[in-house]
Each structure stands twice: as C-alpha cells, then as structure tokens.
Motif scaffolding. Structure first.
Motif, PDB file in Angstrom:
ATOM      1  N   MET A 154      57.690  45.747 115.812  1.00 39.34           N
ATOM      2  CA  MET A 154      58.303  44.320 115.682  1.00 39.34           C
ATOM      3  C   MET A 154      59.923  44.552 114.868  1.00 39.34           C
ATOM      4  O   MET A 154      60.929  44.331 115.943  1.00 39.34           O
ATOM      5  CB  MET A 154      57.485  43.436 115.906  1.00 39.34           C
ATOM      6  CG  MET A 154      57.083  43.940 117.224  1.00 39.34           C
ATOM      7  SD  MET A 154      55.516  42.172 117.976  1.00 39.34           S
ATOM      8  CE  MET A 154      57.501  41.562 118.338  1.00 39.34           C
ATOM      9  N   LEU A 155      60.182  44.495 113.923  1.00 36.24           N
ATOM     10  CA  LEU A 155      61.103  45.042 113.069  1.00 36.24           C
ATOM     11  C   LEU A 155      62.210  46.154 113.458  1.00 36.24           C
ATOM     12  O   LEU A 155      62.635  46.276 114.341  1.00 36.24           O
ATOM     13  CB  LEU A 155      60.823  45.318 111.399  1.00 36.24           C
ATOM     14  CG  LEU A 155      62.582  45.740 110.657  1.00 36.24           C
ATOM     15  CD1 LEU A 155      63.172  44.604 110.589  1.00 36.24           C
ATOM     16  CD2 LEU A 155      61.534  45.487 109.437  1.00 36.24           C
ATOM     17  N   ILE A 156      61.834  47.283 113.780  1.00 33.08           N
ATOM     18  CA  ILE A 156      61.779  48.503 114.460  1.00 33.08           C
ATOM     19  C   ILE A 156      62.699  48.326 115.666  1.00 33.08           C
ATOM     20  O   ILE A 156      63.536  48.162 116.003  1.00 33.08           O
ATOM     21  CB  ILE A 156      61.399  49.813 114.348  1.00 33.08           C
ATOM     22  CG1 ILE A 156      60.676  49.884 113.211  1.00 33.08           C
ATOM     23  CG2 ILE A 156      61.996  50.807 114.904  1.00 33.08           C
ATOM     24  CD1 ILE A 156      59.645  51.220 112.414  1.00 33.08           C
ATOM     25  N   SER A 157      61.955  47.822 116.734  1.00 34.41           N
ATOM     26  CA  SER A 157      62.309  47.410 117.821  1.00 34.41           C
ATOM     27  C   SER A 157      62.636  46.483 117.813  1.00 34.41           C
ATOM     28  O   SER A 157      64.254  46.584 118.857  1.00 34.41           O
ATOM     29  CB  SER A 157      60.855  46.388 118.827  1.00 34.41           C
ATOM     30  OG  SER A 157      60.098  47.606 119.025  1.00 34.41           O
ATOM     31  N   SER A 158      63.328  45.477 117.395  1.00 33.66           N
ATOM     32  CA  SER A 158      64.740  44.445 117.451  1.00 33.66           C
ATOM     33  C   SER A 158      65.761  45.307 116.689  1.00 33.66           C
ATOM     34  O   SER A 158      66.828  44.735 117.339  1.00 33.66           O
ATOM     35  CB  SER A 158      64.300  42.955 116.125  1.00 33.66           C
ATOM     36  OG  SER A 158      62.807  42.576 116.208  1.00 33.66           O
ATOM     37  N   LEU A 159      65.564  45.789 115.906  1.00 35.32           N
ATOM     38  CA  LEU A 159      67.057  46.439 114.899  1.00 35.32           C
ATOM     39  C   LEU A 159      67.351  47.217 116.451  1.00 35.32           C
ATOM     40  O   LEU A 159      68.554  47.358 116.799  1.00 35.32           O
ATOM     41  CB  LEU A 159      66.476  47.377 114.065  1.00 35.32           C
ATOM     42  CG  LEU A 159      65.799  46.511 112.855  1.00 35.32           C
ATOM     43  CD1 LEU A 159      65.450  47.380 111.701  1.00 35.32           C
ATOM     44  CD2 LEU A 159      67.683  45.599 112.517  1.00 35.32           C
ATOM     45  N   ARG A 160      66.406  48.240 117.651  1.00 33.70           N
ATOM     46  CA  ARG A 160      67.157  48.966 118.182  1.00 33.70           C
ATOM     47  C   ARG A 160      67.753  47.934 118.973  1.00 33.70           C
ATOM     48  O   ARG A 160      68.927  48.279 120.376  1.00 33.70           O
ATOM     49  CB  ARG A 160      65.596  49.913 118.603  1.00 33.70           C
ATOM     50  CG  ARG A 160      65.321  51.226 118.234  1.00 33.70           C
ATOM     51  CD  ARG A 160      64.403  51.139 118.215  1.00 33.70           C
ATOM     52  NE  ARG A 160      63.274  51.134 119.491  1.00 33.70           N
ATOM     53  CZ  ARG A 160      63.628  52.334 120.191  1.00 33.70           C
ATOM     54  NH1 ARG A 160      64.669  53.495 120.309  1.00 33.70           N
ATOM     55  NH2 ARG A 160      63.297  52.697 121.820  1.00 33.70           N
ATOM     56  N   PHE A 161      67.056  46.806 119.837  1.00 33.02           N
ATOM     57  CA  PHE A 161      67.862  46.178 120.715  1.00 33.02           C
ATOM     58  C   PHE A 161      68.844  45.560 119.843  1.00 33.02           C
ATOM     59  O   PHE A 161      69.985  45.410 120.056  1.00 33.02           O
ATOM     60  CB  PHE A 161      66.457  44.569 121.020  1.00 33.02           C
ATOM     61  CG  PHE A 161      67.261  43.464 121.537  1.00 33.02           C
ATOM     62  CD1 PHE A 161      67.152  44.080 122.557  1.00 33.02           C
ATOM     63  CD2 PHE A 161      68.033  42.681 121.560  1.00 33.02           C
ATOM     64  CE1 PHE A 161      66.865  42.792 124.070  1.00 33.02           C
ATOM     65  CE2 PHE A 161      68.403  41.537 122.191  1.00 33.02           C
ATOM     66  CZ  PHE A 161      67.779  41.853 123.154  1.00 33.02           C
ATOM     67  N   MET A 162      69.341  45.049 118.876  1.00 34.52           N
ATOM     68  CA  MET A 162      70.311  44.374 117.976  1.00 34.52           C
ATOM     69  C   MET A 162      71.853  45.867 118.346  1.00 34.52           C
ATOM     70  O   MET A 162      72.127  45.217 118.876  1.00 34.52           O
ATOM     71  CB  MET A 162      70.367  44.526 117.025  1.00 34.52           C
ATOM     72  CG  MET A 162      71.325  43.239 115.856  1.00 34.52           C
ATOM     73  SD  MET A 162      72.462  45.241 115.334  1.00 34.52           S
ATOM     74  CE  MET A 162      71.769  45.288 114.378  1.00 34.52           C
ATOM     75  N   LYS A 163      71.390  46.569 118.421  1.00 35.61           N
ATOM     76  CA  LYS A 163      72.167  47.653 118.248  1.00 35.61           C
ATOM     77  C   LYS A 163      73.003  47.892 119.706  1.00 35.61           C
ATOM     78  O   LYS A 163      73.887  48.526 119.970  1.00 35.61           O
ATOM     79  CB  LYS A 163      71.340  49.085 117.305  1.00 35.61           C
ATOM     80  CG  LYS A 163      71.415  49.153 116.147  1.00 35.61           C
ATOM     81  CD  LYS A 163      71.589  50.418 115.198  1.00 35.61           C
ATOM     82  CE  LYS A 163      72.881  51.079 115.547  1.00 35.61           C
ATOM     83  NZ  LYS A 163      72.812  52.099 114.314  1.00 35.61           N
ATOM     84  N   SER A 164      72.151  47.741 120.550  1.00 35.22           N
ATOM     85  CA  SER A 164      72.026  48.389 122.162  1.00 35.22           C
ATOM     86  C   SER A 164      72.743  47.592 122.626  1.00 35.22           C
ATOM     87  O   SER A 164      73.886  47.563 123.135  1.00 35.22           O
ATOM     88  CB  SER A 164      70.957  48.518 122.468  1.00 35.22           C
ATOM     89  OG  SER A 164      70.129  49.592 122.190  1.00 35.22           O
ATOM     90  N   VAL A 387      61.151  43.786 123.278  1.00 32.13           N
ATOM     91  CA  VAL A 387      60.485  44.237 122.121  1.00 32.13           C
ATOM     92  C   VAL A 387      59.089  44.525 121.792  1.00 32.13           C
ATOM     93  O   VAL A 387      58.704  45.683 121.971  1.00 32.13           O
ATOM     94  CB  VAL A 387      61.527  43.678 120.492  1.00 32.13           C
ATOM     95  CG1 VAL A 387      60.415  42.996 119.839  1.00 32.13           C
ATOM     96  CG2 VAL A 387      63.018  42.905 120.419  1.00 32.13           C
ATOM     97  N   PHE A 388      58.602  43.308 122.492  1.00 26.15           N
ATOM     98  CA  PHE A 388      57.014  43.538 123.553  1.00 26.15           C
ATOM     99  C   PHE A 388      56.941  44.695 123.883  1.00 26.15           C
ATOM    100  O   PHE A 388      56.002  45.929 123.467  1.00 26.15           O
ATOM    101  CB  PHE A 388      57.007  42.052 123.865  1.00 26.15           C
ATOM    102  CG  PHE A 388      55.404  42.873 124.395  1.00 26.15           C
ATOM    103  CD1 PHE A 388      54.095  42.211 123.143  1.00 26.15           C
ATOM    104  CD2 PHE A 388      54.812  42.580 125.412  1.00 26.15           C
ATOM    105  CE1 PHE A 388      53.129  42.866 123.874  1.00 26.15           C
ATOM    106  CE2 PHE A 388      53.944  43.289 125.940  1.00 26.15           C
ATOM    107  CZ  PHE A 388      53.043  42.973 125.319  1.00 26.15           C
ATOM    108  N   LYS A 389      57.890  44.980 124.579  1.00 23.78           N
ATOM    109  CA  LYS A 389      58.193  46.236 125.626  1.00 23.78           C
ATOM    110  C   LYS A 389      57.636  47.800 124.342  1.00 23.78           C
ATOM    111  O   LYS A 389      57.000  48.801 124.603  1.00 23.78           O
ATOM    112  CB  LYS A 389      58.325  46.270 126.654  1.00 23.78           C
ATOM    113  CG  LYS A 389      58.210  47.757 128.048  1.00 23.78           C
ATOM    114  CD  LYS A 389      59.105  47.683 129.067  1.00 23.78           C
ATOM    115  CE  LYS A 389      58.940  48.500 129.882  1.00 23.78           C
ATOM    116  NZ  LYS A 389      59.899  48.485 130.796  1.00 23.78           N
ATOM    117  N   ASP A 390      58.862  47.641 123.435  1.00 26.43           N
ATOM    118  CA  ASP A 390      59.197  48.583 123.148  1.00 26.43           C
ATOM    119  C   ASP A 390      58.195  48.633 121.976  1.00 26.43           C
ATOM    120  O   ASP A 390      57.937  49.997 121.968  1.00 26.43           O
ATOM    121  CB  ASP A 390      60.706  48.468 122.699  1.00 26.43           C
ATOM    122  CG  ASP A 390      60.917  49.956 121.735  1.00 26.43           C
ATOM    123  OD1 ASP A 390      61.352  50.462 123.111  1.00 26.43           O
ATOM    124  OD2 ASP A 390      61.232  49.486 120.779  1.00 26.43           O
TER     125      ASP A 390
END
Length: 655
Positions: A154-164, A387-390
């Motif tokens: 969830m940390l990785i997905s959150s960072l991917r969300f933030m960067k997008s 983030v949950f889905k990713d």
C-alpha cells in the motif's frame, strides 16, 4: 566473417540493446505511476462552474421547511417572523455583501475560506470529533494480508498514486451519468483536445460531470499544526520520506531516491521489515498522544517541545508523505474492536494531525484515519479505491519476496524527542484525559439482512431515503419526537466545493413516523404511498444540496459576515430554533465503495448519535456511536432494527 555480416550483427545487437533499454524504461515507468490518463488530471479545473450562492428567498423557504417538522406551531410562527424580518432587512444587506465578496474571488467558492477557518479554529480534539475512520477491504489473497507485506504494497501504490497526481496523469475525477456513453475513449479524446477553459462544457455534452480536484494535492506531505486560537496547514512537497509509527516510536526513511524515483520494492520491504522487527519496548512517553488533545493545550506543549530542541524532529514528521501505523493488536475480524482501535485507539501509536494515516493491525486489517480540515471524503475515497485496487491486483511485494541486502539500519532513522519534566508531565496528562474521553464513547453495530439496494430498486424507492427514514423512525420510537438531522452531501461538482447539509427530517418523514406508530395505523397502501413521498422529497433535497442549493452553508456564510461586521446579530441567528437545528442529534454519513468494509465517526453533540451507514446489494449496515448516559445507543439500534422491519414489511405487503 565478412564485413557486411559483421556490421549486420552489430546492428542486430544494437537493436536488441535498444529494445532491452526501452523495455526497462517502460517497466520503470510502469512502476513509477499508477495511471497514465489521456486527459490531464486538472484539465477540467479551469472551467468548473462556480458554487452558486442561493437566492435569499429560496434559502429562507428551505430553512422554514426544515424547521417545520421540528417546531411546535407557536414556535414555528415566531421563527417565521424572524425569517421574514431577516429576508427584508439585514439578510438582504448581508446577502449582497456576500455576493460582492464572491465576485472579487472568482478563483474559489464563497464557502471555501470560511469552512477552512471553521475547522482550524475549533479547539476540540481531532479524534472522534473530526477525524473519521474508513476500514478497507482485505486483500482477496489471504497471504497478502501479512502486516508488513500489505503495508509495503500500500505504501508503493500510494507513492505511485502521488507521482501520477503530481505528473498530472492521474485520471480526472468525473461523475458519469451514463458510463456506457461517456466513460469511453471517445470522451477522453474529445475532452483532451478542448482547451481547459471550455473542457467542462465538452464533458457536459456527454452528460459527464468533472469534479473539483483542488483538495487532492493536500493528501501528501501535509500536516495540521496546532496554534493557539487557530491551527494552520503545512506542506512540504520536496520531502522524500514517509513516517512509520510502531509502539509509539517514530521512524522515517526515504521512499524516493535523489532523482525522485520510487525505491525498489525489495528495498522498501527491507526497511519496513526492519521497523516491524525492531526490538524496542513501547515508548515510555508516547508523544503522539498529544495530538489527541485540546488544540490549544497541544499548541502550547508543542511550542515548549520546540523550545527544548525538537524543531527538526517535528519538521520531519510534518513533511513526511503520510503516516503508517503498525499496531501490535490482532483484530481477528472483531468489528467492535476494529472500530475502537482504528477510530481512536489509545493515541500512543498515532499522529492525528497528519493529512492521513494508514493503520495496520498485527493481522493485516487495514484502515485510514484522516484529518478533516484539508478536505473531504471524495478525495480520500478516490485515493483509497485506487490504492486498494492497485495493491491488490498489481502487488510488487509477494509472500516469497525477499528483502534486499541493503543495511536498513542506515536507511531507517528512528526519531528521538528530547524531553524534560514539563514535557513528560504533559504526555502523562494527555494520556489520562484522552483515555477518559474515548472511554466515554459507546458503539453499537447493526446489520439488517435481505434488505438493500436490490429490494429498494425493485420497489422503486431510493435506498438512501430508506436508510434515512429508518433513522427518523428509530429516533421517533425511542424519544417520541423529531430532531435536527445532518446528512453530508458533497458539492464537489463546483470549483472549491466542500459539503452541504442535507436535512432528512421532513414533514413527509414525520407523517410516516406518526402514522406507522399510531394505534390505528393507516392501510398498507397508504403507508406505501407515504414511503414513496418520503423518497421523492428526499431525492429533491439531495439534488438541491449537491447543486449548491441547500440553506445551511448560505446561512453559515451570512452569519459569519454578521459577526465580522459587529453590532447586534440578526434575530434569526439569536432565535433558539436556529441553535436547535444546528444541534444535530442525528449526524449521518455514508461512503459507498467496493473497497470499504465500514466507516465510523463520533457524535457531533454530547446528546447525539454518530451514524455511519452502508447500503449493500442485499443488506443494510450501521455503526452507531454515542456518549452514555446522554443517549442509549443499544436501545436506538434495537429501534432501528424494528424500523427497518416496519419499512420492509410495508414495501412487501404492498405488492
């Protein structure tokens, strides 16, 4: 080998090498971003319609309509007089002033600044009073619900969300009235080609409605900082670290490298495992509990802590991407324990001031607890769903993933506060006060089976109106009267919209409550007609609120102007009926998402109920909070079960 063959071979190797590099670059970009939207994230922002200021006449009419089911006839006549005077004199003057201010601030909405101000000035503790809880669905694959694995993913997905989000390639938030016609490549191609200044109108032609995304930037690297009298919001987008809490201790580590790229998955896993397995006792003086107290008290203690050498520690906490809390408690799907741990806990392993915290139990159950001043549920829910889905469908950490061989002790920094006797005493006092506060809160959970969206659809009534009618009937059964009720409604369809209050207690709901509890009940056909009328009225109120045509925010803004002006307040605001309708005994809210198990929040008044509810396909669910002995939550939920049964019976007998 001939020269021709040698050159051909070199060209072949070079081409293979180029393809290899391209694949690595593509793989790298796939890792860095959660989405690559055709339409830039904020493409519609410039052309979003502005939140309308309702006509004063309409606001007065709506206010009286909401007051009528709450007041006795004599009281209502007095309130009508106050409203009439307000409409003809002071209200008209304040309304014109509000419109003038609004014209001078076309970049925002008339409610945005006052609403931020309202949140930041309130001195009550954030947990329970303001910070809501949303429990996230477990990963469908049980082995991925290990605490460290899930937190890392969830940390990785959150960072991917933030960067997008920051690269403006996150899909814009759009409400599609008819997804089959508008949630398409054609829609995205057409609207992308339109200038931002008119793009919203292009979306409108598809019957799609872009939503305000101005709050999304506040998700990351942000914190609410306590100040005496009024808090402030802080953000530092240049920071590259995240915050992790465990046993009341604070850890940070960089999750982006010097070029702004996300750390490799197994490096992140190594750091998270290091923190999770750090052999330290619980913090003797858990500083986090200070964020659970009165805001002025916390502000004074924080200033003292800064004065004895903790400014840099605070800066690292405040600027972190967000907070990850690794709890030692196992919840084992115990819904009550889940709600208590995630909504308030004992405060020792929390930092309630952060924009949001992801909370992970020892057995991997996950929730989000977020500070409310910076934004509303629309932004948080979008983040949570993506983030949950990713993290569920595209996890980068697997049960067999091995942490890298980096020396995590050199990457992870444990933050240590310098404490003196004054600081230690403040922590001990905060723990006592907070324990007394959260221990006074009661919860009751109720689930009603075989009655949900499917049944409501079959009977052509609004599921939300059925839930709200159930709340009205339950309170009427318990207390024999109707009371002020709040239902949150987003106004994100407008630039810098926040929320509007929807008033579910109406003459229609009152009539049904009186009829269905009467000794000589009307016929089932008549009761069914009443339910239909409740649904119709509720639907119109919801539409009005979503379109910025409620009355609460308008009157709130007018009252604020009257306060700033000084002198006597308009009698409408001095009327006991105005105070009463803003003393919301029933405070209700729902978030509908396949990623959400449940939500919860506290009552907004001591003698009230906080009702978080969910409407599923084949069941209804509520989590009711209250402060005994002011209210009896157990009795209320029993009345609520009885009320849903009454409504269910009326609908089915009417076939």
């Amino acid at each position: 080998m001939t020269l021709t063959k040698l050159l051909a071979r070199k060209r072949h190797i070079h081409v293979q090498s180029c393809f290899s590099v391209c694949r690595r670059l593509k793989s790298s970009e796939d890792y860095e971003y959660i989405q690559r939207s055709k339409v830039p994230t904020f493409h519609f922002q410039a052309s979003l319609p502005r939140l309308p200021i309702p006509e004063l006449e309409k606001t007065c009419e709506r206010y009286l309509a909401a007051q009528q089911p709450l007041l006795k006839s004599g009281e209502f006549e007095k309130t009508k007089d106050h409203v009439s005077k307000f409409r003809e004199a002071e209200g008209k003057e304040l309304h014109e002033k509000l419109k003038e201010i609004d014209k001078q601030n076309k970049h925002t909405s008339y409610i945005s600044e006052p609403w931020f101000d309202m949140y930041l000035r309130d001195r009550v503790p954030l947990p329970i009073n303001y910070n809501p809880l949303i429990v996230i669905m477990n990963n469908p694959e049980p082995e991925y619900n290990d605490q460290v694995i899930r937190a890392s993913n969830m940390l990785i997905s959150s960072l991917r969300f933030m960067k997008s989000l920051r690269a403006e390639i996150l899909e814009p938030e759009v409400f599609h009235l008819n997804p089959k016609k508008s949630d398409t490549d054609t829609f995205r191609t057409v609207t992308r080609l339109l200038p931002s200044s008119i793009s919203w109108y292009g979306a409108y032609l598809f019957k799609a409605f872009p939503l305000d995304m101005s709050q999304y930037g506040n998700l990351f690297n942000a914190t609410r900082i306590p100040e005496v009298g009024k808090d402030r919001l802080f953000q530092n987008k240049s920071a590259k670290h995240t915050l992790v809490m465990r046993k009341g201790h604070f850890y940070i580590f960089d999750v982006l490298d010097r070029d702004g790229n996300i750390l490799k998955p197994n490096d992140i896993l190594a750091c998270m495992k290091y923190i999770a397995h750090d052999n330290v006792p619980p913090a003797e003086y858990p500083i986090g509990v200070l964020t659970a107290g009165n805001r002025d008290s916390w502000a004074q203690t924080r200033k003292h802590l800064e004065s004895i050498g903790n400014s840099e520690v605070f800066n690292l906490i405040d600027s972190s991407f967000f907070n990850i809390c690794l709890d030692d408690v196992e919840l084992k799907d115990d819904r009550m324990l889940m709600v208590r741990n995630f909504l308030h806990g004992d405060g020792c392993n929390r930092w309630f001031d952060k924009s949001f915290s992801l909370l992970f139990s020892k057995d991997g159950i996950t929730a989000i607890n977020f500070e409310h001043s910076w934004g509303d549920g629309v932004a948080v829910l979008r983040y949570l769903q993506d983030v949950f889905k990713d993290s569920s469908k595209k996890p980068y950490i697997h049960p067999d993933t091995q942490p890298s061989n980096i020396d995590a002790s050199k990457h992870v920094q444990r933050l240590d506060f310098k404490l003196d006797d004054t600081a230690r005493n403040a922590v001990n006092e905060a723990k006592k006060l907070y324990e007394a506060f959260y221990s006074s809160l009661d919860f009751n959970i109720m689930e009603f089976l075989n009655f949900g969206k499917k049944v409501c659809k079959n009977h052509q009534v609004s599921p939300d109106s059925v839930m709200q009618l159930g709340f009205q009937l339950a309170f009427y059964k318990q207390a024999g009267k109707c009371v002020a009720t709040y239902e949150s409604c987003s106004t994100a369809a407008f630039k810098h919209g926040r929320t509007e209050t929807m008033r579910p207690c109406t003459l229609a709901t009152k009539a049904f409550c009186e009829a269905v509890t009467a000794q000589n009940k009307p016929s089932n056909a008549e009761l069914r007609q009443m339910i239909d009328n409740c649904s119709k009225v509720h639907g119109q109120l919801t539409k009005d609120a979503a379109m910025g045509q409620g009355f609460d925010r308008h009157l709130f803004a007018l009252r604020r102007l009257a306060e700033q002006r000084g002198g006597p307040m308009p009698t409408l605001f001095e009327d006991p009926a105005y105070a009463s309708i803003n003393h919301n005994i029933l405070s209700t809210s729902t978030l509908s998402s396949d990623a959400v198990i449940a939500g919860a929040f506290g009552p907004v008044v001591k003698d009230g109920y906080g009702i978080a509810y969910s409407i599923f396909k084949d069941r209804l669910g509520t989590i009711v909070s209250n402060y005994p002995p002011h209210r009896d939550g157990k009795d209320f939920t029993e009345c609520l079960r009885s009320s849903f049964q009454d409504i269910y019976d009326v609908l089915h007998r009417a076939k």
